[in-house]
Design a protein around this motif. Structure first.
Motif: not given
Length: 99
Positions: A1-20, A63-69
């Motif tokens: 499950m932790a991998y899922e969140i890391g992958a999702l965060d990485a996908s989002l960061a790749a899309a928008v840069g480092n804007d939290p 589109s978000f790379g949310a594997v579990t979903l």
């Protein structure tokens, strides 16, 4: 499950840069969309509506790379309309994303 969140965060960061704040906004959009499709699935009484909502949920998750979903949407596609197991799996996947 932790991998899922890391992958999702990485996908989002790749899309928008480092804007939290933008990452949080996109995560909220994913959660809102997923909950919308979960609600459509819960109200579906025919195969066509169930399948359409499950496909849309899967596309949103992909589109978000949310594997579990994605996996939860796949289960819904293999299930009958209103299947409580599929609906619970979708809700758990959304809960993981929201955590």
């Amino acid at each position: 499950m932790a991998y899922e969140i890391g992958a999702l965060d990485a996908s989002l960061a790749a899309a928008v840069g480092n804007d939290p704040s933008l990452v949080l906004e996109l995560r909220a959009a994913l959660i809102d969309g997923a909950l919308h499709y979960r609600d459509l699935l819960a109200r579906s009484r025919c195969d066509a509506n169930w399948t359409a909502a499950a496909h849309r949920l899967k596309g949103l998750a992909a589109s978000f790379g949310a594997v579990t979903l994605i996996e939860a949407a796949d289960l819904a596609l293999q299930s009958a309309p209103g299947d409580p197991v599929a609906l619970r799996k979708i809700q758990r996947a959304v809960d993981i994303i929201a955590a």
